[in-house]
Design an enzyme around this catalytic site. Structure first.
Site, PDB file in Angstrom:
ATOM      1  N   ARG A 122     -27.886  30.039 -88.454  1.00  0.00           N
ATOM      2  CA  ARG A 122     -26.703  30.904 -88.224  1.00  0.00           C
ATOM      3  C   ARG A 122     -26.583  31.370 -86.783  1.00  0.00           C
ATOM      4  NH1 ARG A 122     -27.983  33.080 -93.493  1.00  0.00           N
ATOM      5  NH2 ARG A 122     -26.752  31.902 -94.984  1.00  0.00           N
ATOM      6  N   LYS A 144     -17.292  26.823 -75.049  1.00  0.00           N
ATOM      7  CA  LYS A 144     -16.665  25.914 -76.019  1.00  0.00           C
ATOM      8  C   LYS A 144     -17.674  24.832 -76.380  1.00  0.00           C
ATOM      9  CE  LYS A 144     -11.721  26.216 -75.039  1.00  0.00           C
ATOM     10  NZ  LYS A 144     -10.544  25.477 -74.522  1.00  0.00           N
ATOM     11  N   GLU A 186     -11.696  17.649 -62.837  1.00  0.00           N
ATOM     12  CA  GLU A 186     -11.778  19.040 -63.315  1.00  0.00           C
ATOM     13  C   GLU A 186     -11.908  20.011 -62.136  1.00  0.00           C
ATOM     14  OE1 GLU A 186     -11.162  19.655 -66.419  1.00  0.00           O
ATOM     15  OE2 GLU A 186     -12.152  18.225 -67.771  1.00  0.00           O
ATOM     16  N   LYS A 228     -13.266  29.457 -63.287  1.00  0.00           N
ATOM     17  CA  LYS A 228     -13.396  29.380 -64.746  1.00  0.00           C
ATOM     18  C   LYS A 228     -13.918  30.695 -65.311  1.00  0.00           C
ATOM     19  CE  LYS A 228     -14.507  26.817 -68.748  1.00  0.00           C
ATOM     20  NZ  LYS A 228     -14.785  25.549 -69.384  1.00  0.00           N
ATOM     21  N   GLU A 238      -9.306  31.882 -76.000  1.00  0.00           N
ATOM     22  CA  GLU A 238      -8.066  31.151 -75.746  1.00  0.00           C
ATOM     23  C   GLU A 238      -6.887  31.642 -76.591  1.00  0.00           C
ATOM     24  OE1 GLU A 238      -8.596  26.993 -74.719  1.00  0.00           O
ATOM     25  OE2 GLU A 238      -6.625  26.558 -75.528  1.00  0.00           O
ATOM     26  N   ARG A 242      -6.408  31.302 -71.048  1.00  0.00           N
ATOM     27  CA  ARG A 242      -7.432  30.247 -70.991  1.00  0.00           C
ATOM     28  C   ARG A 242      -6.826  28.869 -71.240  1.00  0.00           C
ATOM     29  NH1 ARG A 242     -13.660  30.004 -73.323  1.00  0.00           N
ATOM     30  NH2 ARG A 242     -13.992  27.847 -72.670  1.00  0.00           N
ATOM     31  N   ASN A 246      -6.439  23.820 -69.748  1.00  0.00           N
ATOM     32  CA  ASN A 246      -6.105  22.561 -70.425  1.00  0.00           C
ATOM     33  C   ASN A 246      -5.074  21.740 -69.670  1.00  0.00           C
ATOM     34  OD1 ASN A 246      -6.770  21.575 -73.388  1.00  0.00           O
ATOM     35  ND2 ASN A 246      -7.404  23.691 -73.128  1.00  0.00           N
ATOM     36  N   HIS A 249      -4.820  18.035 -70.231  1.00  0.00           N
ATOM     37  CA  HIS A 249      -5.658  17.651 -71.372  1.00  0.00           C
ATOM     38  C   HIS A 249      -4.856  17.191 -72.578  1.00  0.00           C
ATOM     39  CE1 HIS A 249      -8.765  19.396 -68.916  1.00  0.00           C
ATOM     40  NE2 HIS A 249      -9.690  19.206 -69.831  1.00  0.00           N
ATOM     41  N   HIS A 253      -6.349  13.962 -73.703  1.00  0.00           N
ATOM     42  CA  HIS A 253      -7.039  13.801 -74.986  1.00  0.00           C
ATOM     43  C   HIS A 253      -6.384  12.687 -75.812  1.00  0.00           C
ATOM     44  CE1 HIS A 253      -9.011  18.089 -75.101  1.00  0.00           C
ATOM     45  NE2 HIS A 253      -9.702  17.227 -74.404  1.00  0.00           N
ATOM     46  N   HIS A 268     -13.752  11.068 -69.820  1.00  0.00           N
ATOM     47  CA  HIS A 268     -12.933  12.267 -70.042  1.00  0.00           C
ATOM     48  C   HIS A 268     -12.202  12.681 -68.757  1.00  0.00           C
ATOM     49  CE1 HIS A 268     -11.755  16.183 -71.586  1.00  0.00           C
ATOM     50  NE2 HIS A 268     -12.309  16.752 -70.529  1.00  0.00           N
TER      51      HIS A 268
HETATM   52  P1  NAD Z   1     -21.486  12.675 -70.338  1.00  0.00           P
HETATM   53  O1  NAD Z   1     -22.213  13.839 -70.875  1.00  0.00           O
HETATM   54  O2  NAD Z   1     -21.249  11.521 -71.248  1.00  0.00           O
HETATM   55  O3  NAD Z   1     -22.226  12.177 -69.023  1.00  0.00           O
HETATM   56  C1  NAD Z   1     -21.723  11.057 -68.355  1.00  0.00           C
HETATM   57  C2  NAD Z   1     -22.798   9.999 -68.109  1.00  0.00           C
HETATM   58  O4  NAD Z   1     -23.573  10.410 -66.995  1.00  0.00           O
HETATM   59  C3  NAD Z   1     -23.769   9.785 -69.253  1.00  0.00           C
HETATM   60  O5  NAD Z   1     -24.002   8.397 -69.372  1.00  0.00           O
HETATM   61  C4  NAD Z   1     -25.049  10.485 -68.783  1.00  0.00           C
HETATM   62  O6  NAD Z   1     -26.217   9.893 -69.303  1.00  0.00           O
HETATM   63  C5  NAD Z   1     -24.969  10.309 -67.302  1.00  0.00           C
HETATM   64  N1  NAD Z   1     -25.623  11.327 -66.507  1.00  0.00           N
HETATM   65  C6  NAD Z   1     -25.653  12.654 -66.727  1.00  0.00           C
HETATM   66  N2  NAD Z   1     -26.228  13.280 -65.702  1.00  0.00           N
HETATM   67  C7  NAD Z   1     -26.598  12.329 -64.819  1.00  0.00           C
HETATM   68  C8  NAD Z   1     -27.227  12.361 -63.559  1.00  0.00           C
HETATM   69  N3  NAD Z   1     -27.559  13.513 -62.967  1.00  0.00           N
HETATM   70  N4  NAD Z   1     -27.466  11.182 -62.924  1.00  0.00           N
HETATM   71  C9  NAD Z   1     -27.087  10.005 -63.503  1.00  0.00           C
HETATM   72  N5  NAD Z   1     -26.465   9.923 -64.682  1.00  0.00           N
HETATM   73  C10 NAD Z   1     -26.219  11.082 -65.323  1.00  0.00           C
HETATM   74  O7  NAD Z   1     -20.026  13.085 -69.799  1.00  0.00           O
HETATM   75  P2  NAD Z   1     -19.453  14.311 -68.970  1.00  0.00           P
HETATM   76  O8  NAD Z   1     -18.372  13.742 -68.158  1.00  0.00           O
HETATM   77  O9  NAD Z   1     -20.495  15.123 -68.338  1.00  0.00           O
HETATM   78  O10 NAD Z   1     -18.820  15.231 -70.121  1.00  0.00           O
HETATM   79  C11 NAD Z   1     -17.719  14.797 -70.872  1.00  0.00           C
HETATM   80  C12 NAD Z   1     -17.668  15.588 -72.159  1.00  0.00           C
HETATM   81  O11 NAD Z   1     -17.513  16.970 -71.849  1.00  0.00           O
HETATM   82  C13 NAD Z   1     -16.518  15.192 -73.052  1.00  0.00           C
HETATM   83  O12 NAD Z   1     -17.002  15.075 -74.360  1.00  0.00           O
HETATM   84  C14 NAD Z   1     -15.578  16.375 -72.959  1.00  0.00           C
HETATM   85  O13 NAD Z   1     -14.807  16.556 -74.106  1.00  0.00           O
HETATM   86  C15 NAD Z   1     -16.534  17.507 -72.732  1.00  0.00           C
HETATM   87  N6  NAD Z   1     -15.946  18.685 -72.074  1.00  0.00           N
HETATM   88  C16 NAD Z   1     -16.173  19.891 -72.634  1.00  0.00           C
HETATM   89  C17 NAD Z   1     -15.676  21.030 -72.036  1.00  0.00           C
HETATM   90  C18 NAD Z   1     -15.997  22.371 -72.603  1.00  0.00           C
HETATM   91  O14 NAD Z   1     -15.414  23.367 -72.154  1.00  0.00           O
HETATM   92  N7  NAD Z   1     -16.906  22.472 -73.544  1.00  0.00           N
HETATM   93  C19 NAD Z   1     -14.935  20.933 -70.847  1.00  0.00           C
HETATM   94  C20 NAD Z   1     -14.734  19.676 -70.294  1.00  0.00           C
HETATM   95  C21 NAD Z   1     -15.245  18.540 -70.925  1.00  0.00           C
HETATM   96  N1  GLY Z   2     -12.332  23.132 -70.593  1.00  0.00           N
HETATM   97  C1  GLY Z   2     -11.366  24.030 -71.109  1.00  0.00           C
HETATM   98  C2  GLY Z   2     -11.929  25.358 -71.462  1.00  0.00           C
HETATM   99  O1  GLY Z   2     -13.109  25.605 -71.331  1.00  0.00           O
HETATM  100  O2  GLY Z   2     -11.199  26.200 -71.896  1.00  0.00           O
END
Ligand code: NAD
Ligand code: GLY
Length: 369
Positions: A122, A144, A186, A228, A238, A242, A246, A249, A253, A268
């Protein structure tokens, strides 16, 4: 030098510490959050190979014992099967509710681990140690957490704030150029939302950041996180402002869902970069934004090498009905009406409720013809 930015959320407040060399000092930063000297680190194979030993040594130097769970890299981990495997793995470690889970990786690891931590027993505490530019400037901050559904991105999740974020600029050295560029979408987003001077800064220092200049990267992360943090502190769940985060997005998306998750076909950040260009052109087409201002914004996005023409975006060709179905699932929609983040110019994003689906469909048809 390490800088610290506070995310002010009352009793859920935390710090984002940004600087070089933080992995090697992780124990000192993490220890105050532990009830006993033990931490579970969730990471992916790539990050484990490149940086796992540095983090382990940094934690062990302060007497913290480390259990590591290493997942395959990639967006396809962010589904029910991946969540189940991770929860089972964490439970098998015999963790207690007051133990701390560390998410060590990009946004995929952060979103998945944050959700697992929020659900297990939980709600367990977690710490973000983001290793991609995208995760440092966006996904590790704000709480998030989510997995994807076949109907859309990030549709199953929780708001669950981390206790601490450690953004080590040095880990970005190993990030492939394509991932750095995707993260830049971003970064520039914060300028396009409400900070035209930052868009100018991105224009002058973007190339250095793309080439891995640590000073440019640190500045980009600092400005992005500060922006942010301000927005999240004003609207954690949001209800309003907030949603501006997006920008790009809704279209982005939809491309991601249509391209299918995983396989690295469409990143992404790439989807968001093109989505922001579409948001500007759609705003111009609706008479909301002067066309020359929209063109300037699109040029600013394209300057970092991001694709701004959806016909050339990886993952196509695009089916308009499928894109519209994904847009219809967007979390910003309310009362059956479409909500988009549109803009009156650079730094002038706003929330547009009740956007006409027919206008969006016609716009996509013209963009994809
Ligand atoms: P990811 O986590 O898939 O990382 C991208 C690639 O880089 C992976 O293959 C990973 O192994 C590699 N990698 C990571 N760090 C590395 C490093 N230091 N050196 C070499 N390789 C490295 O992708 P991402 O772009 O970091 O994240 C995308 C995700 O984040 C999506 O799922 C998206 O929806 C999510 N997201 C969430 C929020 C939120 O607010 N929670 C905001 C934006 C995006
Ligand atoms: N990446 C969008 C948010 O965190 O609200």
């Amino acid at each position: 030098m390490t800088t610290s930015i506070a995310v002010g959320l009352g009793e859920r407040s935390y710090e984002v510490r940004i600087g070089p060399g933080l992995l090697g000092q992780a124990g000192r930063h993490v220890a105050p959050f532990l009830r006993r000297p033990r931490a579970a680190v969730v990471t992916d194979e790539t990050v484990a190979r490149l940086h796992g030993q540095t983090l382990r040594a940094g934690l062990e130097a302060d007497g913290i014992s480390v259990d590591e769970i290493v997942l395959p890299p990639g967006e396809d981990q962010k589904g029910f099967a991946g969540l189940e495997r991770l929860c089972d793995g964490l439970l098998a470690l015999g963790l207690e509710r007051r133990d701390v889970v560390i998410a060590f990786g990009g946004g995929v690891i952060g979103d998945l681990t944050g959700l697992a931590a929020g659900l297990l027993k939980r709600g367990m505490d977690f710490i973000q140690i983001p290793t991609t530019l995208l995760a440092q400037v966006d996904s590790s901050v704000g709480g998030k957490t989510a997995i994807n559904a076949s109907a859309g991105k990030n549709l199953i999740g929780l708001f669950h704030q981390p206790r601490l974020v450690l953004a080590d600029i040095g880990v970005l050295d190993t990030l492939p150029a394509r991932e750095r560029r995707a993260g830049w979408a971003e970064v520039i987003k914060y300028g396009l939302i409400d900070d035209p001077a930052f868009v100018d800064w991105c224009g002058t220092r973007g190339a250095a950041a793309m080439a891995g200049d640590p000073g440019a990267l640190q500045r980009a992360v600092e400005v992005s996180v500060a922006a942010k943090a301000r927005i999240v502190a004003a609207d954690e769940r949001e209800e309003g402002v907030r949603a501006l985060l997006n920008l790009g997005h809704t279209f982005g998306h939809a491309f991601e869902v249509s391209a299918g998750y995983g396989g690295g076909v469409l990143l992404h950040g790439e989807a968001v970069g093109c989505g922001m260009a579409l948001a500007y052109r759609f705003s111009a087409a609706q008479g909301l934004c002067p066309p020359d201002e929209a063109a300037r914004a699109v040029n600013a996005i394209a300057a970092s090498g991001l694709e701004t023409d959806p016909r050339r975006l990886p993952g196509g060709p695009w089916d308009i009905a499928a894109l519209m179905a994904a847009i219809g699932q967007d979390k910003k929609n309310a009362g059956g009406a479409l909500t988009f983040i549109l803009t009156r110019g650079i730094g002038q994003a706003f929330i547009a409720r009740d956007v006409d689906p027919g206008a969006v469909r016609a716009f996509l048809a013209s963009e994809l013809s």
